[in-house]
Design a protein around this motif. Structure first.
Motif: not given
Lengths: 201, 201
Positions: A163, A146, A158-161, A65
């Protein structure tokens, strides 16, 4: 020998057999960082992980994350809840590896600014109770919409998985940069990991 | 030998002769951490500083704008802008000292949770361009009205200047705890600072 500094501290809130970082370490035996396996093996039983360094004492992998592209974690192979639970030699290895990983991260991402963060205990926002250093690249404010000036270091808002394809490519690049740096430093007579310090106290 | 990893990076934004951390280091020669001077000398020419550890390679002192009681800084004696500018042996010493200072901080403050933070570059909120680790005790949320769950790690907004008497007392306590821990670890056969690692890569 491993001793905790304060036996009155509460025990870790997770058992070693349930620790995700112990599971990653168990699935990834040490490899020679100057000659990493290629293609890199992906153990079927392991939790999803993108390992960039694995030594007898330490393991480093991408945060799943990430706060930014390249967000890395470095931890001891053995289960140590807090930094005060690591052995002296482990602490020194951690110090050397943070430098090595920082240099590899700057080269692999092209981002020259970064934070190193290590949280101990719930009040300090430690989530996984197996001690780990975060290495977090910080792109220039203007280059990233961001980015916030007073960013929140902790929490998952604000954490994105990660890719998968991007992560595999980045991990490969990082292993390569680590190997390159170690090779250059061998030539330079420098050392990241396994030499005693030049000067004693 | 000292090499920077990326010669294309901009030069540090402060000259070495103007660096406050270099001034503190210059005013405080190394002392034996297991037998610190008592009373501790206060060099008349130095910037206000409360030094807790001073070795040939490193120096640690209280942050004069602390985020919490006990906020410590650890840096290299030599002027190194970023973590990638330190030598391998310095990086390993830093790793060992972070563990030692963490243990001393927990004992001296009674606060069992803390953050270790090291910022590289303006985008990562580095203010003094002489690399340094922050060690920041984190009292329990309930115990401190000033604590915010998503606290801002950086910036000076909520930081208050150090009280002189309190700071001197705390620095003395930290030097004592450091000495005690080193003495205990000698007996235990452990080492914080000056032994090679148990295992090699």
């Amino acid at each position: 020998m491993h001793t905790s500094f304060d036996p009155s501290l509460p025990p870790p809130t997770i058992r070693e057999e349930d620790c995700p970082f112990c599971a990653i370490a168990a699935a990834h035996p040490p490899f020679d960082p100057i000659d990493p396996p290629h293609p890199f093996p992906s153990p079927p039983s392991a939790p999803t992980s993108y390992v960039v360094l694995s030594t007898p004492a330490l393991i480093a992998f991408l945060d799943i994350l990430p706060l930014s592209h390249g967000h890395l974690l470095l931890c001891t192979r053995a289960h140590r809840p807090k930094l005060t639970d690591v052995t002296g030699p482990e602490a020194r290895d951690l110090g050397g590896c943070i430098r090595l990983l920082s240099a590899a991260l700057v080269r692999a991402t092209g981002i020259a600014d970064w934070n190193v963060v290590q949280n101990n205990g719930a009040a300090a926002a430690q989530v996984v109770p197996h001690m780990h250093y975060h290495l977090i690249p910080r792109p220039e404010i203007r280059a990233s919409g961001r980015y916030r000036e007073s960013f929140t270091m902790f929490g998952r808002g604000q954490r994105e998985e990660l890719d998968e394809d991007e992560a595999e490519q980045l991990a490969e690049e990082l292993r390569q940069q680590i190997a390159d740096i170690l090779r250059e430093e061998q030539e330079d007579g420098e050392s990241f990991l396994n030499k005693p310090p030049k000067q004693k106290l």
